[in-house]
Design an enzyme around this catalytic site. Structure first.
Site, mmCIF file in Angstrom:
data_model
loop_
_atom_site.group_PDB
_atom_site.id
_atom_site.type_symbol
_atom_site.label_atom_id
_atom_site.label_comp_id
_atom_site.label_asym_id
_atom_site.label_seq_id
_atom_site.Cartn_x
_atom_site.Cartn_y
_atom_site.Cartn_z
ATOM 1 N N HIS A 21 22.440 46.411 8.702
ATOM 2 C CA HIS A 21 21.206 46.495 7.927
ATOM 3 C C HIS A 21 20.013 46.063 8.774
ATOM 4 C CE1 HIS A 21 20.955 42.108 6.143
ATOM 5 N NE2 HIS A 21 21.142 42.095 7.440
ATOM 6 N N CYS A 40 16.272 39.497 12.028
ATOM 7 C CA CYS A 40 16.789 40.410 10.995
ATOM 8 C C CYS A 40 15.938 41.670 10.868
ATOM 9 C CB CYS A 40 16.879 39.695 9.649
ATOM 10 S SG CYS A 40 18.124 38.410 9.672
HETATM 11 NI NI NI Z 1 21.210 40.404 8.618
#
Ligand code: NI
Length: 141
Positions: A21, A40
């Site tokens: 992701h 992230c």
């Molecule tokens: Ni992650």
């Protein structure tokens, strides 16, 4: 007295999937995404070994001694959750996440909603999702 008390007990099933992701808010600049999401937000995605614990609470069926047939629960999780998410890029392969950030929170709710639709409404359902061994979220509706 216990004879008349509603006896509920919780049974749980563990499952697992791997998925990639990227946390990215399309309405923000690249700088703001980087600042808020850090690693992230990496543009080429990154993966997690997600661990899932699905808990079902209900009364024991006196004929079986079960709350729910764990074989059935296993099948539902496999067919409805693992088949959709395992070895997928959540942002690109799962339509739900084309407009929803695939954070652990949002993935957990997505899984809960799918399972809720597939498990008898007499049961209480709770889903715990581990994104790492130390970070996990839980949703019970
Ligand atoms: Ni992650």
């Amino acid at each position: 007295l216990t004879k008349f008390k509603k006896m509920e007990i919780t049974v749980s099933r563990k499952a697992h999937f791997n998925a990639a992701h990227r946390l990215h808010n399309k309405n923000w600049s690249d700088e703001k995404n980087q600042k808020i999401f850090g690693k992230c937000n990496y543009q080429n995605y990154h993966g997690h070994n997600y661990e899932l614990i699905v808990s079902v609470t209900g009364e024991i069926n006196p004929e079986t001694g079960y709350v729910i047939d764990m074989g059935e629960l296993k099948k539902i999780i496999k067919n409805e959750v693992e088949e959709r998410l395992d070895h997928k890029n959540l942002n690109l392969d799962v339509p739900h996440f084309s407009n929803t950030i695939p954070s652990a929170e949002n993935i957990c709710i997505y899984i809960y909603d799918i399972l809720k639709d597939n498990i008898d409404s007499q049961f209480k359902l709770s889903v715990r999702l581990y994104e790492t061994p130390r970070n996990f979220v839980e949703y019970s509706g």
